[in-house]
Motif scaffolding. Structure first.
Motif, mmCIF file in Angstrom:
data_model
loop_
_atom_site.group_PDB
_atom_site.id
_atom_site.type_symbol
_atom_site.label_atom_id
_atom_site.label_comp_id
_atom_site.label_asym_id
_atom_site.label_seq_id
_atom_site.Cartn_x
_atom_site.Cartn_y
_atom_site.Cartn_z
ATOM 1 N N LEU A 156 10.302 -42.780 37.205
ATOM 2 C CA LEU A 156 9.243 -43.608 36.619
ATOM 3 C C LEU A 156 7.922 -42.842 36.552
ATOM 4 N N THR A 157 7.666 -42.063 37.589
ATOM 5 C CA THR A 157 6.384 -41.376 37.708
ATOM 6 C C THR A 157 6.337 -40.072 36.923
ATOM 7 N N GLU A 158 7.444 -39.318 36.923
ATOM 8 C CA GLU A 158 7.410 -37.959 36.393
ATOM 9 C C GLU A 158 8.002 -37.806 34.998
ATOM 10 N N THR A 159 8.711 -38.810 34.501
ATOM 11 C CA THR A 159 9.374 -38.652 33.209
ATOM 12 C C THR A 159 8.998 -39.790 32.266
ATOM 13 N N GLN A 160 9.443 -39.658 31.032
ATOM 14 C CA GLN A 160 9.229 -40.683 30.021
ATOM 15 C C GLN A 160 10.519 -41.443 29.703
ATOM 16 N N ASP A 165 17.453 -46.474 31.312
ATOM 17 C CA ASP A 165 18.088 -45.192 31.630
ATOM 18 C C ASP A 165 17.824 -44.791 33.080
ATOM 19 N N ILE A 166 16.625 -45.075 33.571
ATOM 20 C CA ILE A 166 16.275 -44.741 34.948
ATOM 21 C C ILE A 166 17.153 -45.510 35.927
ATOM 22 N N GLN A 200 -3.890 -43.666 36.444
ATOM 23 C CA GLN A 200 -4.413 -42.669 37.358
ATOM 24 C C GLN A 200 -4.409 -41.285 36.735
ATOM 25 N N GLU A 201 -3.373 -40.991 35.920
ATOM 26 C CA GLU A 201 -3.247 -39.664 35.314
ATOM 27 C C GLU A 201 -3.954 -39.571 33.968
ATOM 28 N N GLY A 202 -4.376 -40.706 33.441
ATOM 29 C CA GLY A 202 -5.036 -40.692 32.148
ATOM 30 C C GLY A 202 -4.123 -40.383 31.002
ATOM 31 N N SER A 203 -2.832 -40.723 31.152
ATOM 32 C CA SER A 203 -1.853 -40.447 30.102
ATOM 33 C C SER A 203 -1.076 -41.704 29.808
ATOM 34 N N LEU A 204 -0.328 -41.661 28.727
ATOM 35 C CA LEU A 204 0.469 -42.800 28.315
ATOM 36 C C LEU A 204 1.926 -42.396 28.175
ATOM 37 N N ALA A 213 11.114 -41.751 23.461
ATOM 38 C CA ALA A 213 11.658 -41.910 24.804
ATOM 39 C C ALA A 213 13.160 -41.745 24.828
ATOM 40 N N THR A 214 13.846 -42.252 23.843
ATOM 41 C CA THR A 214 15.308 -42.289 23.900
ATOM 42 C C THR A 214 15.965 -41.008 23.422
ATOM 43 N N THR A 215 15.238 -40.165 22.705
ATOM 44 C CA THR A 215 15.845 -38.932 22.203
ATOM 45 C C THR A 215 15.365 -37.709 22.966
ATOM 46 N N GLN A 216 14.676 -37.936 24.080
ATOM 47 C CA GLN A 216 14.159 -36.823 24.848
ATOM 48 C C GLN A 216 15.311 -35.917 25.292
ATOM 49 N N ALA A 217 15.243 -34.620 24.924
ATOM 50 C CA ALA A 217 16.341 -33.699 25.211
ATOM 51 C C ALA A 217 16.155 -32.970 26.526
ATOM 52 N N SER A 218 14.948 -32.988 27.106
ATOM 53 C CA SER A 218 14.702 -32.286 28.360
ATOM 54 C C SER A 218 14.073 -33.221 29.378
ATOM 55 N N LEU A 219 14.270 -32.866 30.627
ATOM 56 C CA LEU A 219 13.792 -33.678 31.737
ATOM 57 C C LEU A 219 13.282 -32.714 32.791
ATOM 58 N N THR A 220 12.074 -32.938 33.304
ATOM 59 C CA THR A 220 11.464 -32.022 34.268
ATOM 60 C C THR A 220 11.062 -32.768 35.527
#
Length: 511
Positions: A156-160, A165-166, A200-204, A213-220
């Motif tokens: 939830l915190t590090e990925t989109q 899916d999570i 907190q991170e200033g991002s969306l 979100a659903t076609t994201q091919a990479s995960l970090t």
């Protein structure tokens, strides 16, 4: 920071007293990260020792060895220090309990039952439950629930990734069960936490169900370790042993192919700021995360407590010199037990370069014969044409003999004993000890017949195996790390050991 050994309190966590835990959290000492968690009873949260928040009063604190024990006590993870990122803590528990705990951490309980895991480990389920409560302070069910929730919190915190899916990636059978467990544990909806983190991170993050979100091919993800850690030494180790067609190592990181069913992707590991590595998965389903995280943490030895190991091995003058010269050298592992065994057999009595050449040929022949760029499975290895591959016939028979018993189910690498391995033609004590060392199964494994170790301890002169074994007893229970340090020193600066060995022999002669 040096924490003195107090005499006024007994250990509350293996190897640590309350006074030590108190001193470590006040100093925010990263060497203790993951060795314990600080439960703040007045706020109902638990933290890592490195938490940047204002330190609570000791009277309001209870210390826990595992996150699951803190959550079973009704505490929630801190949103600032994020306990889900802490290195894990193992050891100091019965071997069978540690074996089942490892399988739970890999996510195997999501597709099995505790009774099945207990039976496979050779322990009664009731006994296993009792020992989990005794050694972990939490039930197996709570350990599994905490694992799922903390992994979901990371995602939830590090990925989109979409929340659905999570939920499945963390091991929940349905989104409803995930929402119920999350709300019960944390008192807020998963989407609420994600929104808080974004503010907190200033991002969306992308909206649920969006194409992005659903076609994201990479995960970090970020992987934390306790310092010290010589990451460059680890990269150098894997660079020398990268299997052509399967692995590649550049100046910045390590990559390898990974196949899940019919889907093939890549994983990459590289240094990140702070005491972290960065793990990136490309073209792989999120559901493989628990297994990948386990493999990478073991392979890169991310959960080692080097302060504790170093304190023991540093009592030996020779190892103390190595530790001072190369602090942070760890115990490089392999991707899985099967691959390490293939490497160990192929590597018998040949150079590293020669062994890797043959391993690359195995990958190439598997691609040519079965259409898959990977090491052959046991069943494929039984059928693979190995003529002219560069190994003597006896070693080919050893490889295919191992493959036969694995493919038939007559032997399991997860539970095989030394006696079962020794019964296989071509597998001896060196192969077994090296395999256990590189799989992380036994931090005390020590291949005393290894030629490099014999010369390292003999100051350049080959020592008899019995003498090497005698010398190594002082390093228990961390002889695998001692071997890793000696191998590293012999590859980087052998004269350091030669001079040390000559000096030691002179002292023994004149005393």
């Amino acid at each position: 920071m040096h924490i003195e050994q107090p005499v006024s309190q007994d250990e509350i966590i293996p190897g640590l007293t309350r006074e030590q835990c108190h001193a470590a959290r006040l100093a925010r000492d990263a060497r203790f990260d993951g060795r314990f968690f600080t439960g703040v009873l007045s706020t109902g949260i638990y933290c890592r020792p490195i938490c940047p928040a204002r330190a609570p009063y000791e009277s309001n604190v209870q210390y826990f060895r595992f996150a699951a024990a803190a959550e079973q006590h009704g505490l929630r993870p801190c949103l600032r220090c994020r306990p889900e990122l802490a290195p894990t803590q193992g050891g100091d528990m019965p071997a069978l309990v540690a074996q089942v705990l490892t399988r739970i951490e890999r996510g195997e309980l999501a597709d099995s039952t505790l009774g099945a895991l207990a039976t496979e480990a050779g322990i009664a389920e009731r006994t296993l439950r009792r020992q989990f409560e005794q050694h972990l302070g939490a039930s197996p069910k709570q350990v599994e629930q905490t694992r799922r929730l903390l992994l979901a919190k990371r995602l939830l915190t590090e990925t989109q990734l979409p929340i659905t899916d999570i939920a499945f990636a963390a091991g929940f059978a349905s989104i409803r069960r995930f929402n119920d467990a999350w709300s019960h544990a944390y008192g807020l909806a998963p989407s609420t936490l994600r929104k808080q983190e974004c503010k907190q991170e200033g991002s969306l993050h992308p909206q649920e169900g969006s194409a992005n979100a659903t076609t994201q091919a990479s995960l970090t993800l970020q992987l934390t370790y306790r310092p010290p850690f010589d990451v460059q030494a680890m990269l150098a180790f894997y660079r020398l042993r990268a299997i052509p067609g399967l692995e590649r190592v550049d100046e910045h990181g390590y990559e390898r192919r990974h196949r899940v069913g019919e889907q093939e992707g890549w994983i990459r590991i590289e240094p990140a700021p702070g005491n972290q590595l960065r793990l990136t998965l490309r073209d792989l389903p999120p559901g493989v995360l628990p297994d990948i995280l386990y493999r990478v943490r073991r392979m890169w030895d991310l959960d080692a407590d080097m302060a504790r190991i170093g304190a023991r091995l540093g009592q030996d003058p020779l190892l103390a010199r190595i530790q001072e010269r190369w602090p942070g050298v760890r115990l490089p592992g392999g991707w899985d037990e099967y691959e390490v065994m293939l490497r160990a057999i192929v590597g018998q009595q040949v150079s590293v370069k020669g062994a890797i050449t043959i391993m690359g040929r195995l990958v190439a022949r598997t691609l040519a014969q079965f259409g898959v760029s990977a090491l052959p499975t046991p069943a494929q290895l039984c059928e693979l044409d190995l003529d002219g591959i560069g190994m003597p016939g006896s070693r080919i028979r050893t490889l295919q003999g191992l493959a036969g018993v694995l493919a038939s189910g007559a032997l399991s690498l997860a539970t095989a004993s030394d006696e079962q391995f020794l019964a296989l033609p071509g597998i001896g004590p060196w192969t077994i000890a090296y395999w256990r060392l590189r799989t992380g199964q036994d931090p005390d494994a020590f291949p005393a017949s290894d030629l490099v170790l014999q010369k390292a301890l003999g100051g350049g002169v080959k020592l008899p195996v019995r003498e090497v074994e005698t010398l190594s007893t002082a390093w228990q229970p961390w002889r695998a790390y001692a071997a890793s340090w000696l191998w590293h020193a012999m590859s980087e600066q052998p004269e350091l050991l030669t001079q040390a060995g000559t000096s030691q022999q002179t002292e023994e002669t004149t005393s």
